[in-house]
Design a protein around this motif. Structure first.
Motif, PDB file in Angstrom:
ATOM      1  N   LYS A 129      49.017  52.888  17.571  1.00  0.00           N
ATOM      2  CA  LYS A 129      49.081  52.053  18.777  1.00  0.00           C
ATOM      3  C   LYS A 129      49.446  50.628  18.371  1.00  0.00           C
ATOM      4  CE  LYS A 129      45.985  52.215  22.163  1.00  0.00           C
ATOM      5  NZ  LYS A 129      44.730  51.975  22.941  1.00  0.00           N
ATOM      6  N   TYR A 130      50.558  50.139  18.891  1.00  0.00           N
ATOM      7  CA  TYR A 130      51.071  48.795  18.625  1.00  0.00           C
ATOM      8  C   TYR A 130      50.463  47.846  19.659  1.00  0.00           C
ATOM      9  CZ  TYR A 130      54.842  45.192  18.716  1.00  0.00           C
ATOM     10  OH  TYR A 130      55.579  44.026  18.712  1.00  0.00           O
ATOM     11  N   ASN A 131      49.531  46.990  19.213  1.00  0.00           N
ATOM     12  CA  ASN A 131      48.811  46.104  20.124  1.00  0.00           C
ATOM     13  C   ASN A 131      49.555  44.781  20.261  1.00  0.00           C
ATOM     14  OD1 ASN A 131      46.365  47.847  20.411  1.00  0.00           O
ATOM     15  ND2 ASN A 131      46.208  47.453  18.211  1.00  0.00           N
ATOM     16  N   VAL A 132      50.225  44.605  21.389  1.00  0.00           N
ATOM     17  CA  VAL A 132      50.982  43.365  21.591  1.00  0.00           C
ATOM     18  C   VAL A 132      50.065  42.207  22.016  1.00  0.00           C
ATOM     19  CG1 VAL A 132      53.096  44.610  22.129  1.00  0.00           C
ATOM     20  CG2 VAL A 132      51.578  43.927  24.000  1.00  0.00           C
ATOM     21  N   ARG A 133      48.920  42.534  22.548  1.00  0.00           N
ATOM     22  CA  ARG A 133      47.837  41.571  22.805  1.00  0.00           C
ATOM     23  C   ARG A 133      46.565  42.363  23.020  1.00  0.00           C
ATOM     24  NH1 ARG A 133      50.575  40.697  27.949  1.00  0.00           N
ATOM     25  NH2 ARG A 133      51.169  38.557  27.440  1.00  0.00           N
ATOM     26  N   ARG A 134      45.406  41.674  22.921  1.00  0.00           N
ATOM     27  CA  ARG A 134      44.136  42.367  23.071  1.00  0.00           C
ATOM     28  C   ARG A 134      43.209  41.593  23.990  1.00  0.00           C
ATOM     29  NH1 ARG A 134      41.710  43.564  17.291  1.00  0.00           N
ATOM     30  NH2 ARG A 134      40.121  44.537  18.595  1.00  0.00           N
ATOM     31  N   VAL A 135      42.290  42.331  24.583  1.00  0.00           N
ATOM     32  CA  VAL A 135      41.270  41.714  25.436  1.00  0.00           C
ATOM     33  C   VAL A 135      40.184  41.110  24.545  1.00  0.00           C
ATOM     34  CG1 VAL A 135      39.505  42.144  27.194  1.00  0.00           C
ATOM     35  CG2 VAL A 135      41.717  43.328  27.319  1.00  0.00           C
ATOM     36  N   PHE A 136      39.742  39.895  24.886  1.00  0.00           N
ATOM     37  CA  PHE A 136      38.629  39.286  24.167  1.00  0.00           C
ATOM     38  C   PHE A 136      37.744  38.525  25.146  1.00  0.00           C
ATOM     39  CE2 PHE A 136      42.090  36.231  24.065  1.00  0.00           C
ATOM     40  CZ  PHE A 136      41.478  35.019  24.327  1.00  0.00           C
ATOM     41  N   ARG A 137      36.583  38.137  24.676  1.00  0.00           N
ATOM     42  CA  ARG A 137      35.594  37.469  25.510  1.00  0.00           C
ATOM     43  C   ARG A 137      35.778  35.965  25.402  1.00  0.00           C
ATOM     44  NH1 ARG A 137      32.625  39.222  29.791  1.00  0.00           N
ATOM     45  NH2 ARG A 137      30.625  38.142  29.958  1.00  0.00           N
ATOM     46  N   TYR A 138      35.936  35.303  26.541  1.00  0.00           N
ATOM     47  CA  TYR A 138      36.047  33.850  26.568  1.00  0.00           C
ATOM     48  C   TYR A 138      34.681  33.269  26.948  1.00  0.00           C
ATOM     49  CZ  TYR A 138      37.589  29.140  27.800  1.00  0.00           C
ATOM     50  OH  TYR A 138      37.741  27.776  27.861  1.00  0.00           O
ATOM     51  N   ILE A 139      34.051  32.569  25.995  1.00  0.00           N
ATOM     52  CA  ILE A 139      32.697  32.039  26.193  1.00  0.00           C
ATOM     53  C   ILE A 139      32.776  30.632  26.806  1.00  0.00           C
ATOM     54  CG2 ILE A 139      30.519  31.476  25.055  1.00  0.00           C
ATOM     55  CD1 ILE A 139      31.238  34.448  25.031  1.00  0.00           C
ATOM     56  N   ILE A 140      31.942  30.376  27.818  1.00  0.00           N
ATOM     57  CA  ILE A 140      32.034  29.093  28.508  1.00  0.00           C
ATOM     58  C   ILE A 140      30.811  28.206  28.306  1.00  0.00           C
ATOM     59  CG2 ILE A 140      33.577  29.988  30.282  1.00  0.00           C
ATOM     60  CD1 ILE A 140      31.171  30.263  32.154  1.00  0.00           C
ATOM     61  N   ASN A 141      29.721  28.747  27.733  1.00  0.00           N
ATOM     62  CA  ASN A 141      28.549  27.898  27.503  1.00  0.00           C
ATOM     63  C   ASN A 141      27.748  28.426  26.320  1.00  0.00           C
ATOM     64  OD1 ASN A 141      26.939  30.077  28.446  1.00  0.00           O
ATOM     65  ND2 ASN A 141      27.059  29.320  30.552  1.00  0.00           N
ATOM     66  N   LYS A 142      26.735  27.672  25.927  1.00  0.00           N
ATOM     67  CA  LYS A 142      25.923  28.029  24.762  1.00  0.00           C
ATOM     68  C   LYS A 142      25.083  29.264  24.988  1.00  0.00           C
ATOM     69  CE  LYS A 142      25.633  23.369  22.825  1.00  0.00           C
ATOM     70  NZ  LYS A 142      24.729  22.258  22.395  1.00  0.00           N
ATOM     71  N   ALA A 143      24.880  29.623  26.249  1.00  0.00           N
ATOM     72  CA  ALA A 143      24.106  30.827  26.553  1.00  0.00           C
ATOM     73  C   ALA A 143      24.911  32.098  26.305  1.00  0.00           C
ATOM     74  CB  ALA A 143      23.624  30.790  27.999  1.00  0.00           C
ATOM     75  N   GLY A 144      26.201  31.938  26.037  1.00  0.00           N
ATOM     76  CA  GLY A 144      27.053  33.088  25.766  1.00  0.00           C
ATOM     77  C   GLY A 144      27.688  33.684  26.990  1.00  0.00           C
ATOM     78  N   ASP A 145      27.573  32.990  28.141  1.00  0.00           N
ATOM     79  CA  ASP A 145      28.213  33.484  29.354  1.00  0.00           C
ATOM     80  C   ASP A 145      29.728  33.315  29.248  1.00  0.00           C
ATOM     81  OD1 ASP A 145      25.717  33.995  30.548  1.00  0.00           O
ATOM     82  OD2 ASP A 145      25.541  31.890  31.157  1.00  0.00           O
ATOM     83  N   THR A 204      39.237  38.087  28.817  1.00  0.00           N
ATOM     84  CA  THR A 204      40.544  37.489  29.062  1.00  0.00           C
ATOM     85  C   THR A 204      41.532  38.011  28.032  1.00  0.00           C
ATOM     86  OG1 THR A 204      41.700  35.383  29.413  1.00  0.00           O
ATOM     87  CG2 THR A 204      40.134  35.472  27.588  1.00  0.00           C
ATOM     88  N   ILE A 205      42.756  37.586  28.147  1.00  0.00           N
ATOM     89  CA  ILE A 205      43.796  37.933  27.188  1.00  0.00           C
ATOM     90  C   ILE A 205      44.606  36.686  26.877  1.00  0.00           C
ATOM     91  CG2 ILE A 205      44.049  40.374  27.788  1.00  0.00           C
ATOM     92  CD1 ILE A 205      46.367  39.579  29.597  1.00  0.00           C
ATOM     93  N   ASP A 206      45.304  36.735  25.771  1.00  0.00           N
ATOM     94  CA  ASP A 206      46.205  35.648  25.418  1.00  0.00           C
ATOM     95  C   ASP A 206      47.452  35.762  26.288  1.00  0.00           C
ATOM     96  OD1 ASP A 206      47.288  33.486  24.106  1.00  0.00           O
ATOM     97  OD2 ASP A 206      46.774  34.233  22.123  1.00  0.00           O
ATOM     98  N   GLU A 207      47.957  34.641  26.754  1.00  0.00           N
ATOM     99  CA  GLU A 207      49.164  34.665  27.577  1.00  0.00           C
ATOM    100  C   GLU A 207      50.362  35.116  26.750  1.00  0.00           C
ATOM    101  OE1 GLU A 207      51.198  34.540  31.083  1.00  0.00           O
ATOM    102  OE2 GLU A 207      49.036  34.252  30.764  1.00  0.00           O
ATOM    103  N   ALA A 208      50.401  34.699  25.505  1.00  0.00           N
ATOM    104  CA  ALA A 208      51.533  35.027  24.642  1.00  0.00           C
ATOM    105  C   ALA A 208      51.370  36.408  24.031  1.00  0.00           C
ATOM    106  CB  ALA A 208      51.668  33.984  23.537  1.00  0.00           C
ATOM    107  N   LEU A 209      52.513  37.062  23.779  1.00  0.00           N
ATOM    108  CA  LEU A 209      52.516  38.328  23.073  1.00  0.00           C
ATOM    109  C   LEU A 209      52.434  38.093  21.571  1.00  0.00           C
ATOM    110  CD1 LEU A 209      55.430  40.090  24.984  1.00  0.00           C
ATOM    111  CD2 LEU A 209      53.005  40.589  25.242  1.00  0.00           C
TER     112      LEU A 209
END
Length: 796
Positions: A360-376, A380-385
């Motif tokens: 499987k050729y992964n052109v982008r991947r899903v990851f977690r975007y953290i917004i505070n120290k609590a880990g919330d 999201t994904i990267d806009e660029a390939l």
């Protein structure tokens, strides 16, 4: 009085129990002894038949006959024409047919008269409908994509679709084969007009006799790209230039592309053979059992930048499949884009009637975007390939080459052609090399600060070197750990602070003058809270979630240390700053402990992919003419002077059937590779036999002082190192292994056969044959008698 009586009674019962236990222990019965010995032989036999060893390739003749009679494809040219296939290539070895709407491939191997299909064949044999339309559409298409909606990005909302899925293809029949529905083509035939060209459009451009391009427009999700397919010198290549990928809508985002996920898929247990997975030192999954599970792992290890982890370690970007040993097989190699590619396999079980393996050729991947120290945060994904192209090469193997040995030999030949592998084994006086690593010092906490604990001095190393040389071991590859005043474990990257510099220089000159090499240990990838040289705020890398890339390490004495990963750019700067120091010191080169097997994406004002880390790490390694790496990924092979800590096993998943020496088959004759430190060998002579079998060189970690002295340092994890305890063993082990492997220095492995359970024959390119007997009984096979738990060398 009663109290004393109770006391006497308790003592009497205690003494009697001791007498009974002692008597029982000291009165063995001959019959019991025989039973124990019989049980031991039985247990050892079961052990040798386990996935910890390579098993004999033997298939019941009835199974083999049924396979030859009923499960070899027999499509005629007219059948392929009726299914929409067009002949694209025709050479002396292969004819390649392609059907564009489903992106399906049929490859005819003329040498063995065998057809390979990118679809799972023999569908409907159960006589009933086996899968719903959605599953059939995945099975019968050779190109899949994963995608998400831009406004609903989540790992749980990823959609997987094939060309047939997006085109909403429908079938003429339910796909079952019955007394009245006997046409073998019926499972693949579509209802007229059901394939919607408004949703998916494909076209083929014939570029030359060796190349054609498939233009793919996934209108349903607003994605288009090109796939180039070529056949040159017997290698079928599929290439996706990333610059051709275009997302022309706002609703969907592409995540990955899978090419030929069902190529060579084997139905249930009807095709005798196996899949090869390059996990650890190598693994096979024989296709004779239902496992009801799946496998997925990234090539070159897990990406810590995404917070991912994996037990499996795929250090070489290859995989393969065999249909009947020494009949037919293929090797797949990811030539470009391996750093963003995953290996996937599914095994026959409740969810599938097929064994299959693909990439499987992964052109982008899903990851977690953290917004505070609590880990919330949110997914999201990267806009660029990705910036990596994808290229996979398929080599179809015939007859004797249709085996895991054949796969390794083909891949080795490719690496030699590209100049990656050369004749670079460490040889001296016709002896194999031994890797001797010394702990010079480490630090322990004191009332104020820390105190240096000296375990080995420069003079000690010199004396040890001379002592082993006097014992006949002249080919010594020396490594010094803890040479900096900073200490050893968790202290890297070390500062260039060294005591008795001139003594080190004299030692290095002595060792090099006799044709040997000496290395200093360092680590520019990992640091810790104990490191004096790195800044937590500036040097410690961040994951794509923008969290510091750190983990806690708990030692044997319950000490917890925070370990960090360093920004690759900073790693490069550290290495560059140290270069003059090492050159002035006169050391042969460096041992870099982590860089070989670590590759991660990271955030530094923007997101960076793993190939950015790879580029920096390759630049670091290329600074030195001599370099040792621990379990290095394939992209470092060109720079290697020695491969340390070669894995002696794999992830040992319960569906693995065999352990195979895949990496030794690739490297033997080109790079000296070493077993992990034998101080910590828990397998006894079995490990020595494995070394002879796999062509592995010995390695030890030593200190002049008693190991107990460093009990309060972080080096206490190395719990037995005292040279005086190991000197005799080192000499004996070296003589034993050298007795076999000295006859094959510089030679590659041309074949490896399991003649019987626990009895192996390894043949080398110089004609030498080495027989290894793992059994607790003498074996006579192939005209050779080998004593129990021993080897025999037969010169060619």
């Amino acid at each position: 009085m009663v109290k004393y009586a109770k006391y006497i009674l308790i003592m009497f019962l205690f003494v009697m129990s001791v007498v009974v236990i002692t008597y029982g222990y000291n009165q063995p019965v001959v019959g019991d002894q025989q039973e124990v010995e019989t049980n031991f032989n039985y247990i050892n036999q079961i052990f040798l038949e386990s996935s910890r060893y390579t098993q004999k390739d033997q298939v019941d003749q009835a199974v083999l006959d049924a396979y030859h009679d009923d499960f070899i494809l027999g499509f005629s040219s007219q059948d392929l024409l009726d299914l929409g296939f067009e002949e694209m290539f025709d050479t002396a070895e292969l004819t390649v047919y392609f059907e564009k709407d489903s992106f399906s491939m049929i490859v005819y191997n003329k040498i063995t008269n065998y057809l390979w299909s990118s679809r799972p064949e023999f569908q409907g044999l159960s006589g009933v409908r086996e899968d719903n339309t959605a599953t059939r559409n995945l099975m019968n298409s050779g190109l899949w994509v994963d995608y998400v909606r831009s406004q609903n990005v989540s790992s749980s909302t990823i959609s997987t679709a094939s060309l047939y899925t997006l085109a909403e293809a429908k079938y003429l029949t339910d796909g079952s084969m019955t007394d009245t529905q006997t046409d073998p083509l019926s499972p693949y035939q579509l209802e007229a007009g059901s394939y919607s060209n408004r949703r998916v459009a494909t076209s083929v451009e014939k570029n030359s006799n060796t190349l054609f391009t498939v233009l793919i427009d996934l209108k349903e999700i607003d994605v288009k790209f090109e796939v180039q397919i070529s056949l040159i010198n017997g290698t079928l290549s599929v290439y996706i230039p990333v610059q051709t990928i275009e997302e022309y809508g706002d609703i969907y985002k592409l995540l990955s592309i899978s090419i030929f996920p069902y190529l060579g898929a084997a139905r249930e247990d009807n095709i005798p053979g196996y899949m090869m997975i390059p996990d650890g030192i190598g693994a096979l999954v024989r296709m004779n059992k239902a496992h009801n599970t799946t496998f997925q792992a990234q090539f070159y290890g897990a990406d810590f930048g995404y917070g991912s982890s994996s037990i499996a370690q795929l250090s070489v970007p290859i995989f393969g499949m065999v249909h009947a040993q020494e009949e037919n097989g293929y090797l797949a190699e990811i030539e470009e884009g391996a750093e963003v590619t995953s290996l996937q396999a599914q095994y026959w079980g409740n969810n599938s009637r097929y064994h299959r393996i693909g990439s499987k050729y992964n052109v982008r991947r899903v990851f977690r975007y953290i917004i505070n120290k609590a880990g919330d945060g949110n997914d999201t994904i990267d806009e660029a390939l990705t910036e990596s192209n994808f290229k996979i090469n398929y080599n179809f193997l015939s007859n004797q080459n249709a085996s895991y040995v054949g796969m390794a030999k083909v891949y080795r030949a490719r690496l030699i052609e590209r100049g990656v592998l050369t004749d670079n084994e460490k040889t001296l006086d016709n002896q194999i090399p031994i890797h001797l690593s010394y702990i010079m010092s480490d630090t322990e906490k004191s009332f104020i600060g820390s105190t240096s604990v000296v375990m080995t001095t420069v003079d000690d190393v010199y004396n040890s070197y001379q002592s082993f040389k006097a014992s006949g071991i002249t080919n010594q590859q020396i490594q010094l750990n803890g040479w900096s005043r900073d200490g050893f474990v968790f202290q890297a990257p070390y500062r260039s602070k060294i005591a008795n510099k001139s003594d080190y220089q004299d030692l290095f000159e002595t060792i090099k003058a006799e044709g040997n090499t000496v290395y200093l240990d360092n680590d520019y990838v990992q640091g810790s809270e104990l490191t004096n040289r790195i800044s937590y705020t500036q040097d410690v890398a961040k994951t794509l979630s923008r969290l510091k890339m750190e983990r806690n390490y708990r030692s044997l004495n319950a000490q917890v240390t925070e370990v960090y990963y360093i920004y690759p750019e900073e790693s490069y700067k550290f290495a560059q700053d140290d270069l003059d120091f090492y050159q002035d010191l006169g050391v042969s080169g460096l041992y870099l402990s982590t860089i070989g097997s670590t590759l991660f994406s990271y955030y530094d004002q923007q997101n960076y992919e793993r190939q950015e880390s790879m580029s920096y790490y390759q630049d670091i390694v290329s600074m030195y003419d001599q370099i040792l790496l621990s379990r290095p990924n394939q992209y470092f092979y060109e720079n290697l002077s020695g491969y340390l800590d070669m894995p002696i096993t794999n992830a040992q998943y319960d569906y693995y059937s065999d352990l195979i020496p895949l990496i030794p088959l690739i490297l033997k004759g080109s790079i000296s590779y070493y077993i992990p430190y034998l101080n910590f060998n828990a397998m006894g002579e079995d490990r020595l036999l494995t070394m002879v079998d796999f062509g592995m060189n010995p390695s030890y970690l030593l200190t002049e002082e008693d190991t107990y002295k460093m009990r309060y340092t972080n080096a206490s994890l190395y719990y037995t190192t005292t040279r005086s305890d190991y000197e005799e063993e080192i000499i004996e082990t070296y003589e034993y292994v050298n007795g076999a492997l000295s006859s094959v220095i510089g030679a590659s492995i041309s074949n490896r056969e399991v003649l019987d359970t626990g009895f192996v024959k390894v043949t080398y390119s110089n004609g030498v044959m080495i027989y290894v007997n793992y059994n607790y009984e003498q074996k006579t096979l192939d005209g050779q008698t080998v004593e129990m738990r021993d080897y025999k060398v037969v010169l060619g």
